[in-house]
Write a protein that holds these residues in place. Structure first.
Motif, PDB file in Angstrom:
ATOM      1  N   HIS A  88      35.645  45.163  47.247  1.00 13.27           N
ATOM      2  CA  HIS A  88      35.940  46.101  46.062  1.00 13.27           C
ATOM      3  C   HIS A  88      34.550  46.370  45.085  1.00 13.27           C
ATOM      4  O   HIS A  88      34.672  46.929  43.995  1.00 13.27           O
ATOM      5  N   ARG A  89      33.415  45.685  45.323  1.00 15.05           N
ATOM      6  CA  ARG A  89      32.036  45.816  44.860  1.00 15.05           C
ATOM      7  C   ARG A  89      32.281  45.218  43.326  1.00 15.05           C
ATOM      8  O   ARG A  89      31.678  46.044  42.392  1.00 15.05           O
ATOM      9  N   LEU A  90      33.059  44.190  43.060  1.00 16.83           N
ATOM     10  CA  LEU A  90      33.098  43.698  41.680  1.00 16.83           C
ATOM     11  C   LEU A  90      32.076  42.639  41.276  1.00 16.83           C
ATOM     12  O   LEU A  90      31.882  41.790  41.766  1.00 16.83           O
ATOM     13  N   HIS A  91      31.234  43.091  40.452  1.00 10.73           N
ATOM     14  CA  HIS A  91      30.220  41.985  39.962  1.00 10.73           C
ATOM     15  C   HIS A  91      30.535  41.671  38.507  1.00 10.73           C
ATOM     16  O   HIS A  91      31.314  41.942  37.818  1.00 10.73           O
ATOM     17  N   GLY A  92      29.783  40.638  38.267  1.00 10.12           N
ATOM     18  CA  GLY A  92      29.913  39.901  37.067  1.00 10.12           C
ATOM     19  C   GLY A  92      31.021  38.898  37.089  1.00 10.12           C
ATOM     20  O   GLY A  92      31.537  38.346  37.966  1.00 10.12           O
ATOM     21  N   PRO A  93      31.312  38.223  35.901  1.00  8.91           N
ATOM     22  CA  PRO A  93      32.387  37.303  35.621  1.00  8.91           C
ATOM     23  C   PRO A  93      33.679  37.668  36.161  1.00  8.91           C
ATOM     24  O   PRO A  93      34.284  38.936  35.964  1.00  8.91           O
ATOM     25  N   LEU A  94      34.627  36.917  36.745  1.00 11.73           N
ATOM     26  CA  LEU A  94      35.981  37.172  37.293  1.00 11.73           C
ATOM     27  C   LEU A  94      36.739  36.130  37.115  1.00 11.73           C
ATOM     28  O   LEU A  94      36.449  34.877  37.231  1.00 11.73           O
TER      29      LEU A  94
ATOM     30  N   GLY B 116      46.327  26.002  45.877  1.00 12.53           N
ATOM     31  CA  GLY B 116      46.910  26.954  44.904  1.00 12.53           C
ATOM     32  C   GLY B 116      46.002  26.626  43.706  1.00 12.53           C
ATOM     33  O   GLY B 116      45.938  25.908  42.770  1.00 12.53           O
ATOM     34  N   GLU B 117      44.859  27.533  43.796  1.00 14.44           N
ATOM     35  CA  GLU B 117      43.686  27.383  43.035  1.00 14.44           C
ATOM     36  C   GLU B 117      43.477  28.505  42.006  1.00 14.44           C
ATOM     37  O   GLU B 117      43.334  29.694  42.466  1.00 14.44           O
ATOM     38  N   LEU B 118      42.989  28.218  40.558  1.00 14.59           N
ATOM     39  CA  LEU B 118      42.880  29.240  39.606  1.00 14.59           C
ATOM     40  C   LEU B 118      41.261  28.945  39.543  1.00 14.59           C
ATOM     41  O   LEU B 118      40.664  27.973  39.000  1.00 14.59           O
ATOM     42  N   LEU B 119      40.434  30.008  39.923  1.00 15.32           N
ATOM     43  CA  LEU B 119      38.817  29.791  39.841  1.00 15.32           C
ATOM     44  C   LEU B 119      38.269  30.934  39.029  1.00 15.32           C
ATOM     45  O   LEU B 119      38.783  31.967  38.801  1.00 15.32           O
ATOM     46  N   ILE B 120      37.108  30.376  38.420  1.00 16.11           N
ATOM     47  CA  ILE B 120      36.360  31.476  37.724  1.00 16.11           C
ATOM     48  C   ILE B 120      35.034  31.901  38.295  1.00 16.11           C
ATOM     49  O   ILE B 120      34.357  30.764  38.349  1.00 16.11           O
ATOM     50  N   ARG B 121      34.531  32.985  38.106  1.00 14.79           N
ATOM     51  CA  ARG B 121      33.312  33.253  38.684  1.00 14.79           C
ATOM     52  C   ARG B 121      32.330  33.693  37.421  1.00 14.79           C
ATOM     53  O   ARG B 121      32.707  34.358  36.696  1.00 14.79           O
ATOM     54  N   THR B 122      31.216  32.860  37.297  1.00 16.41           N
ATOM     55  CA  THR B 122      30.441  32.982  36.251  1.00 16.41           C
ATOM     56  C   THR B 122      28.963  32.796  36.912  1.00 16.41           C
ATOM     57  O   THR B 122      28.674  31.756  37.435  1.00 16.41           O
ATOM     58  N   GLY B 123      28.019  33.672  36.515  1.00 16.77           N
ATOM     59  CA  GLY B 123      26.682  33.649  37.125  1.00 16.77           C
ATOM     60  C   GLY B 123      26.713  33.353  38.525  1.00 16.77           C
ATOM     61  O   GLY B 123      25.674  32.854  39.394  1.00 16.77           O
ATOM     62  N   GLY B 124      27.617  33.923  39.095  1.00  9.05           N
ATOM     63  CA  GLY B 124      27.640  34.300  40.682  1.00  9.05           C
ATOM     64  C   GLY B 124      28.284  32.950  41.472  1.00  9.05           C
ATOM     65  O   GLY B 124      28.293  32.868  42.718  1.00  9.05           O
ATOM     66  N   ILE B 125      28.618  32.115  40.619  1.00  7.06           N
ATOM     67  CA  ILE B 125      29.391  30.758  41.298  1.00  7.06           C
ATOM     68  C   ILE B 125      30.679  30.637  40.875  1.00  7.06           C
ATOM     69  O   ILE B 125      31.206  30.857  39.505  1.00  7.06           O
ATOM     70  N   TRP B 126      31.499  30.251  41.926  1.00 11.10           N
ATOM     71  CA  TRP B 126      32.834  30.023  41.514  1.00 11.10           C
ATOM     72  C   TRP B 126      33.205  28.565  41.237  1.00 11.10           C
ATOM     73  O   TRP B 126      32.757  27.654  41.858  1.00 11.10           O
ATOM     74  N   HIS B 127      34.117  28.269  39.893  1.00  5.28           N
ATOM     75  CA  HIS B 127      34.236  27.039  39.393  1.00  5.28           C
ATOM     76  C   HIS B 127      35.915  26.854  39.590  1.00  5.28           C
ATOM     77  O   HIS B 127      36.858  27.941  39.189  1.00  5.28           O
ATOM     78  N   ARG B 128      36.248  25.774  40.049  1.00  2.00           N
ATOM     79  CA  ARG B 128      37.743  25.429  39.942  1.00  2.00           C
ATOM     80  C   ARG B 128      37.937  25.263  38.301  1.00  2.00           C
ATOM     81  O   ARG B 128      37.620  24.422  37.700  1.00  2.00           O
ATOM     82  N   HIS B 129      39.090  26.133  37.867  1.00  2.00           N
ATOM     83  CA  HIS B 129      39.400  26.010  36.449  1.00  2.00           C
ATOM     84  C   HIS B 129      40.930  25.622  36.372  1.00  2.00           C
ATOM     85  O   HIS B 129      41.121  24.577  35.268  1.00  2.00           O
TER      86      HIS B 129
ATOM     87  N   ARG C 139      24.772  35.627  50.470  1.00  2.00           N
ATOM     88  CA  ARG C 139      23.882  36.719  49.828  1.00  2.00           C
ATOM     89  C   ARG C 139      23.529  36.514  48.580  1.00  2.00           C
ATOM     90  O   ARG C 139      22.273  36.606  48.061  1.00  2.00           O
ATOM     91  N   ALA C 140      24.572  36.131  47.699  1.00  2.00           N
ATOM     92  CA  ALA C 140      24.193  36.012  46.409  1.00  2.00           C
ATOM     93  C   ALA C 140      23.370  34.792  46.032  1.00  2.00           C
ATOM     94  O   ALA C 140      22.454  34.941  45.306  1.00  2.00           O
TER      95      ALA C 140
END
Length: 738
Positions: free
Chosen positions: A485-491, A510-523, A729-730
């Motif tokens: 979907h070409r989604l950039h930035g925080p998600l 069953g994971e809720l993750l957040i992307r910041t700075g191109g890196i996914w963190h488990r939240h 790639r990122a």
């Protein structure tokens, strides 16, 4: 006007689609002289005259139906005073950047020839033209010329040679052109095939991407025999119908599903099941996979069946011909050996299949098409990533493996490879890696693989002599959705599946993750449940039902409830806080299915969840059915409700789905609000559950959020390679900037 000469280079999917004849016809229309040919980059033309503007407009707007133009490069040249226009031999110099195109179902014009007694292609099961037929599965290398395909050994007869050379013929420069006098032949007649099917027999039929097994889908004895011989006790079979108009009474496709069925890719489409099918076709499910004929031989078989007593509404089981765990059979010699114990008749032909490809499987979810399996008809079409980036290769997961190579702004995801448990599938995986790299003529900067150390794909990554980047499984699920979907930035992202190796070494899912700075963190994550027996729990849902009861402090009751399983008592007593646990939504579905008595043992991946979904007529929300504490979502109260007297399986299935959707929506909504985000990506195999995917997407939209579901790559592990490649790639782009 001033006479000019232009060199025009067209790149994309422009070989094997009649593009050179198309350019030839345009040049004739606009009185341009010069030539056209294939080369390593695509199609090259030089055109001299004074009508170039009209030519270029028509080139872009009127191209052949199977063509996909990525770019058109135009260069001015000195005029040569040339006359006439020719199609020249291909230029093979340089690295190949032109791509093969997917196989396409028989077009309407060839179908008319197939049933026209006056046509020399009458009842010829390999009729084809520039607008249809096999491409990807018969291509040995680029450029796409007959000599580089499986048709190389079939020399033209006089009539085919004349058609091939005739600019006014739609088979002008059709590389798959053949007829009964000069082309491939089947080992048995259509009448022999139909005769076996009419009496309840099983036929192994060589098709475009491999062999299929066929039988009468209305004959319970035949379908049950196929299940027994193929050792496939419950996994649903797909059916083939002569046309979408023949779907009644067997299925009830919507308008969107009918559109999918009739596309030239001819995928299997999961639709609402009707009546008239043998019960063993798709036991305990409300849906059935339906496909329409993808090759002329399929049309001929239905024609023969209908002429010999059927009422025009026959349905055939059509399933991949392979032994359990092995890839699709493609060679005639292997078919005779491997398929004779299964089929009453093995039907082969003498056109080689150079690349195996299973049937694609799709569903309409939340109003749009989504892949369950991406293969024949869609591969090797790339996924546009929206921007150029480093070249990487990703090797996927261990189950439902695919391979992905990025090149420029495109991601090339391979056809479905399968589970890497058998030596044959691992060999197929290796072949796919080598073929993708050879076709694109590239050397990747790195290889991405899963975090799990024992996955077959992880092992292969260590052998490629490239820097290895190991990517967490659920981050890859979500990155795949963001990439397409070409989604950039925080998600904000929610990954729901059966199993994935977590960064802490535990079984996630069953994971809720957040992307910041191109890196996914488990939240956050689901509340862990015991995982008795480790991987065996995925095959035996009763273990998860028992684990849920132990987690509720009802171990003694669990022993009685699951007493028919000899290991229930000892496992109940040995489950401790120090034992293995999982946060998997897939295992939560298994627990619910077991507690409701829907499925305690499963013979295929996802069986318990699919049978539970099939029971849902309407969803309900159980008040107090979940808790959210410190980022953890706990559905233990819901599982307790399913044990209450008077909760039947159907009611329980509706309660389970409705409450899970409500809990997930509240959980995500709170995190998205806290993060100041509105975009939520949803990935993982659980999102193939239509009730869950559509219900959660709607609930999130009602909260003002934007849910993004997988579309171009499967939600399941078939999409993992795309996500791994996107993260790699990122990573490289970030490293290059630092």
């Amino acid at each position: 006007m001033t006479r000019r000469r232009l060199r025009v280079h067209v790149s994309g999917a422009v070989q094997g689609v009649g593009f050179r004849p198309f350019v030839f016809a345009l040049a004739q229309r606009y009185a341009l002289s010069g030539f056209v040919c294939n080369d390593a980059r695509g199609v090259l033309a030089e055109l001299e005259g004074d009508t170039h503007r009209a030519f270029l407009w028509a080139l872009r707007s009127e191209h052949p139906p199977l063509a996909r133009i990525d770019r058109v490069d135009v260069t001015s040249l000195p005029a040569l005073g040339s006359t006439g226009f020719a199609i020249r031999a291909s230029l093979a110099a340089g690295a190949a950047t032109s791509r093969a195109i997917p196989d396409a179902a028989t077009c309407s014009a060839c179908l008319a020839d197939l049933f026209d007694p006056a046509s020399r292609f009458y009842h010829y099961p390999f009729v084809t033209c520039t607008d249809c037929g096999p491409r990807f599965t018969i291509t040995r290398r680029q450029p796409y010329d007959r000599a580089n395909t499986a048709m190389a050994d079939f020399a033209f007869c006089g009539q085919c040679a004349a058609d091939y050379a005739d600019p006014g013929n739609r088979r002008f420069h059709a590389e798959t052109l053949a007829c009964p006098d000069c082309g491939p032949q089947f080992s048995h007649t259509v009448q022999e095939i139909a005769a076996i099917l009419r009496v309840g027999g099983i036929v192994a039929l060589k098709g475009i991407g491999g062999f299929h097994l066929l039988c009468d889908a209305t004959n319970e004895t035949a379908v049950a025999r196929l299940r027994l011989r193929k050792r496939r006790p419950a996994r649903p079979f797909a059916i083939m119908l002569a046309s979408d108009g023949a779907s009644r009474p067997f299925a009830s496709p919507t308008a969107a599903e009918r559109d999918l069925l009739n596309r030239s890719a001819r995928p299997i489409v999961i639709v609402r099941k009707g009546t008239g099918l043998a019960p063993s076709v798709c036991p305990r499910l409300r849906t059935v996979g339906v496909m329409l004929p993808s090759a002329p031989v399929h049309h001929l078989i239905f024609h023969a069946l209908e002429r010999n007593g059927a009422d025009g509404t026959c349905a055939l089981v059509v399933t991949s011909a392979n032994l359990a765990g092995d890839p699709l059979v493609i060679a005639g010699a292997a078919a005779a050996q491997d398929l004779s114990p299964i089929a009453d008749l093995v039907v082969t032909h003498n056109r080689p299949i150079l690349i195996r490809a299973d049937d694609s499987v799709m569903a309409v979810i939340a109003g749009e098409p989504a892949f369950v399996r991406r293969a024949r008809g869609y591969v090797p079409d790339p996924i546009d990533l929206g921007e150029d980036g480093p070249t990487v290769i990703a090797l996927g997961a261990h189950l439902k493996a695919t391979v992905c190579v990025t090149h420029g702004r495109e991601a090339f995801v391979s056809q479905h490879v399968g589970d890497l448990d058998s030596a044959q599938t691992r060999r197929f995986h290796h072949e796919t890696v080598q073929r993708l790299l050879a076709e694109l003529g590239i050397r990747p900067e790195c290889v991405a693989c899963d975090l799990h150390p024992d996955y077959g794909s992880t092992v292969v990554a260590q052998t490629l002599d490239l820097p290895v980047l190991r990517v967490q499984h659920h981050a890859a699920h979500l990155a795949a959705v963001a990439a397409e979907h070409r989604l950039h930035g925080p998600l904000v992202g929610l990954a729901l599946d059966g199993h994935g190796h977590g960064s802490d070494g535990m079984a996630w899912g069953g994971e809720l993750l957040i992307r910041t700075g191109g890196i996914w963190h488990r939240h956050g994550h689901l509340r862990p449940l015991p995982l008795p027996g480790g991987d065996r729990a995925a095959r035996e849902p009763w273990r998860m039902g028992m684990a849920a009861m132990v987690a509720m402090g009802r171990g003694a009751e669990a022993e009685r409830r699951f007493s028919r399983h000899p290991l229930a008592a000892p496992l109940t007593r040995t489950m401790t806080a120090d034992g293995p646990v999982t946060t998997s939504m897939g295992r939560l579905f298994d627990a619910a299915a077991a507690l409701l008595g829907v499925c305690e043992d499963q013979s295929y991946d996802g069986q318990a969840a699919m049978e539970l979904e099939a029971l849902v007529d309407r969803t309900q929300i159980q008040p107090g059915g979940y808790h959210i504490i410190d980022g953890m979502l706990d559905f233990t109260p819901l599982l307790g409700t399913l044990l209450q007297p008077g909760i039947d399986a159907q009611t329980g299935a509706g309660l389970f789905h409705g409450t899970v959707i409500a809990g997930l929506a509240e959980w995500i909504g709170a995190v998205a609000l806290a993060q100041g985000q509105t975009r939520v990506v949803l990935g993982g195999g659980c999102f193939m559950n239509r009730v869950l995917a559509e219900g959660l997407a709607l609930a999130l939209r009602r909260r003002g959020l934007e849910p993004w579901l997988p579309r171009l790559a499967p939600a399941n592990d078939g999409g993992i390679a795309l996500g791994q490649a996107a993260i790699a790639r990122a990573h490289l782009m970030q490293s290059n900037r630092s």
